[in-house]
Scaffold this motif. Structure first.
Motif, PDB file in Angstrom:
ATOM      1  N   PRO A  14     -60.173-114.379  74.596  1.00 15.08           N
ATOM      2  CA  PRO A  14     -60.985-114.390  73.370  1.00 15.08           C
ATOM      3  C   PRO A  14     -62.427-113.976  73.661  1.00 15.08           C
ATOM      4  O   PRO A  14     -63.010-114.409  74.658  1.00 15.08           O
ATOM      5  N   GLN A  15     -62.966-113.129  72.819  1.00 18.06           N
ATOM      6  CA  GLN A  15     -64.346-112.652  72.987  1.00 18.06           C
ATOM      7  C   GLN A  15     -65.222-113.229  71.879  1.00 18.06           C
ATOM      8  O   GLN A  15     -64.853-113.167  70.711  1.00 18.06           O
ATOM      9  N   PHE A  16     -66.360-113.747  72.276  1.00 21.89           N
ATOM     10  CA  PHE A  16     -67.269-114.319  71.281  1.00 21.89           C
ATOM     11  C   PHE A  16     -68.077-113.200  70.632  1.00 21.89           C
ATOM     12  O   PHE A  16     -68.767-112.441  71.321  1.00 21.89           O
ATOM     13  N   THR A  18     -71.127-112.499  68.610  1.00 19.25           N
ATOM     14  CA  THR A  18     -72.372-113.173  68.222  1.00 19.25           C
ATOM     15  C   THR A  18     -72.777-112.849  66.787  1.00 19.25           C
ATOM     16  O   THR A  18     -73.129-113.748  66.012  1.00 19.25           O
ATOM     17  N   TRP A  21     -70.665-114.542  64.251  1.00 17.60           N
ATOM     18  CA  TRP A  21     -70.958-115.979  64.217  1.00 17.60           C
ATOM     19  C   TRP A  21     -72.247-116.262  63.440  1.00 17.60           C
ATOM     20  O   TRP A  21     -72.303-117.198  62.642  1.00 17.60           O
ATOM     21  N   LYS A  22     -73.258-115.420  63.658  1.00 18.33           N
ATOM     22  CA  LYS A  22     -74.539-115.586  62.944  1.00 18.33           C
ATOM     23  C   LYS A  22     -74.342-115.455  61.437  1.00 18.33           C
ATOM     24  O   LYS A  22     -74.963-116.169  60.652  1.00 18.33           O
ATOM     25  N   LYS A  24     -71.561-116.005  59.842  1.00 16.61           N
ATOM     26  CA  LYS A  24     -70.696-117.094  59.365  1.00 16.61           C
ATOM     27  C   LYS A  24     -71.462-118.418  59.259  1.00 16.61           C
ATOM     28  O   LYS A  24     -71.188-119.228  58.373  1.00 16.61           O
ATOM     29  N   TYR A  25     -72.402-118.613  60.164  1.00 19.80           N
ATOM     30  CA  TYR A  25     -73.160-119.875  60.181  1.00 19.80           C
ATOM     31  C   TYR A  25     -74.668-119.597  60.176  1.00 19.80           C
ATOM     32  O   TYR A  25     -75.369-119.874  61.155  1.00 19.80           O
ATOM     33  N   GLU A  28     -77.079-122.869  60.491  1.00 18.74           N
ATOM     34  CA  GLU A  28     -77.105-123.446  61.840  1.00 18.74           C
ATOM     35  C   GLU A  28     -77.930-122.557  62.784  1.00 18.74           C
ATOM     36  O   GLU A  28     -78.693-123.071  63.604  1.00 18.74           O
ATOM     37  N   TYR A  29     -77.794-121.252  62.603  1.00 16.39           N
ATOM     38  CA  TYR A  29     -78.553-120.317  63.442  1.00 16.39           C
ATOM     39  C   TYR A  29     -80.056-120.452  63.165  1.00 16.39           C
ATOM     40  O   TYR A  29     -80.869-120.430  64.096  1.00 16.39           O
ATOM     41  N   THR A  31     -81.540-123.117  62.086  1.00 17.93           N
ATOM     42  CA  THR A  31     -81.962-124.411  62.660  1.00 17.93           C
ATOM     43  C   THR A  31     -82.280-124.249  64.148  1.00 17.93           C
ATOM     44  O   THR A  31     -83.269-124.789  64.647  1.00 17.93           O
ATOM     45  N   LEU A  32     -81.416-123.481  64.814  1.00 18.82           N
ATOM     46  CA  LEU A  32     -81.627-123.213  66.245  1.00 18.82           C
ATOM     47  C   LEU A  32     -82.952-122.477  66.461  1.00 18.82           C
ATOM     48  O   LEU A  32     -83.760-122.870  67.313  1.00 18.82           O
ATOM     49  N   LEU A  33     -83.193-121.450  65.642  1.00 12.37           N
ATOM     50  CA  LEU A  33     -84.421-120.652  65.789  1.00 12.37           C
ATOM     51  C   LEU A  33     -85.674-121.463  65.430  1.00 12.37           C
ATOM     52  O   LEU A  33     -86.731-121.254  66.021  1.00 12.37           O
TER      53      LEU A  33
END
Lengths: 153, 186
Positions: A14-16, A18, A21-22, A24-25, A28-29, A31-33
């Motif tokens: 499986p390959q992530f 990025t 994902w950004k 889709k969420y 949350e991204y 919040t991280l930044l």
């Protein structure tokens, strides 16, 4: 066995993704930044964190505090201490002796002993008050027994 | 852009603990690198619970989303892999409860039938499904992406010796199941 298991469950690695994902969420991204702008301000101070982290440093810190408090309470600067007030009890030797004798009586038997002491002290004086002159009484108070012809017990 | 690829390379070379610290402070590159590193392991863990690859990938991505928010709560940076695995496992269990798709022998049989696998593969799937949840998870981690004992140790938070012992017991159990189902010595 290993080969069988591998053949059964081994799939494509499986390959992530990025970007996916950004998308889709996004919350949350963000919040991280957002933590990048805050930096370390929302974290505990490093020294405090180090002390709280290890049980050994916790005990050491507690020991240092106890030692400091003990040292301060026993070796305080004498200049800052309030000097005990000296009560002026007697001005003359006679008064001083009286005070000492009353204090001793009080230590022996409390206020009853003091009263008894006074009673005993005034007993020889009382009958003479009527007949004795003021000069004699004063001489008695000053401890000069020669004038009255008597001596104190 | 040669500059960007150089930067990517330098991030990829950094140890986990450095990346975790950077991610805690909001470093997106550090965080995505951690996601890249742990994604296969998280998919394997979720797959062992859900029995479905696509749901497993969803669970792993959801776990990273949760971690992105809760990362400052992590007490020991060195335990990141184990912490992430716990989150991913719980999310996978939640998904399994919601979708009523708990991993079972039937699920494996159906998956085998759909994919047109041979009898041997189907019996091996059933043997895996008979394992305990922790043993199944370990088997998935080891054989899903060929993870080393060291990598598995970082994710599960147990020693390499313990991994070796558990894996050996799991394989022994599977071999017993296969023997009972008409397979010779495996």
């Amino acid at each position: 066995m290993d080969e069988l298991i591998s053949r059964t469950i081994n799939t494509e690695r499986p390959q992530f993704d990025t970007e996916k994902w950004k998308q889709k969420y996004p919350e949350e991204y963000q919040t991280l930044l957002s933590r990048a702008s805050k930096g370390d301000s929302n974290r505990k101070p490093k020294i405090l964190k180090a002390i709280l982290k290890s049980p050994l440093t916790k005990i050491s810190a507690a020991a240092v505090i106890i030692l400091a408090v003990t040292f301060l309470s026993t070796h305080r600067d004498p200049g800052n201490q309030e000097q005990p007030r000296i009560v002026e009890v007697a001005k003359y030797p006679v008064e001083m002796m009286t005070a000492i004798s009353l204090e001793r009586a009080f230590r022996r038997g409390g206020i009853e002993a003091v009263e008894e002491q006074c009673k005993q002290a005034f007993k020889p004086i009382a009958p003479r008050l009527e007949s004795s002159s003021i000069k004699q009484i004063l001489a008695e108070f000053n401890g000069n027994g020669k004038i009255s012809g008597r001596t104190r017990p | 852009m040669p500059g960007a690829s150089e930067k990517e390379q330098s991030v990829a070379q950094k140890p986990d603990i450095v990346l975790v610290k950077a991610a805690v402070n909001g470093n997106a590159e550090g965080f995505t690198e951690l996601c890249r590193r742990y994604y296969p392991a998280m998919v394997a863990i979720a797959h062992s619970v859900l029995g479905d690859r696509h749901l497993a990938e969803d669970a792993a991505q959801q776990a990273f989303a949760k971690v992105a928010v809760k990362l400052p709560q992590l007490k020991k940076e060195s335990r990141f892999g184990n912490w992430l695995a716990v989150i991913c496992r719980n999310i996978a269990k939640d998904i399994a409860r919601r979708t009523e798709n708990f991993h079972s022998t039937d699920d494996f049989s159906m998956a085998a039938a759909k994919s047109g696998d041979d009898d041997t593969t189907e019996v091996v799937r059933q043997a895996i499904s008979k394992l305990s949840a922790s043993a199944r998870e370990l088997v998935f981690l080891r054989f899903y992406d060929g993870m080393s004992y060291e990598q598995i140790s970082a994710v599960l938070g147990i020693s390499e010796q313990a991994i070796n012992g558990r894996l050996r017991r799991a394989k022994k159990k599977m071999a017993g199941y296969l023997r009972r189902n008409g397979f010779g010595e495996v």
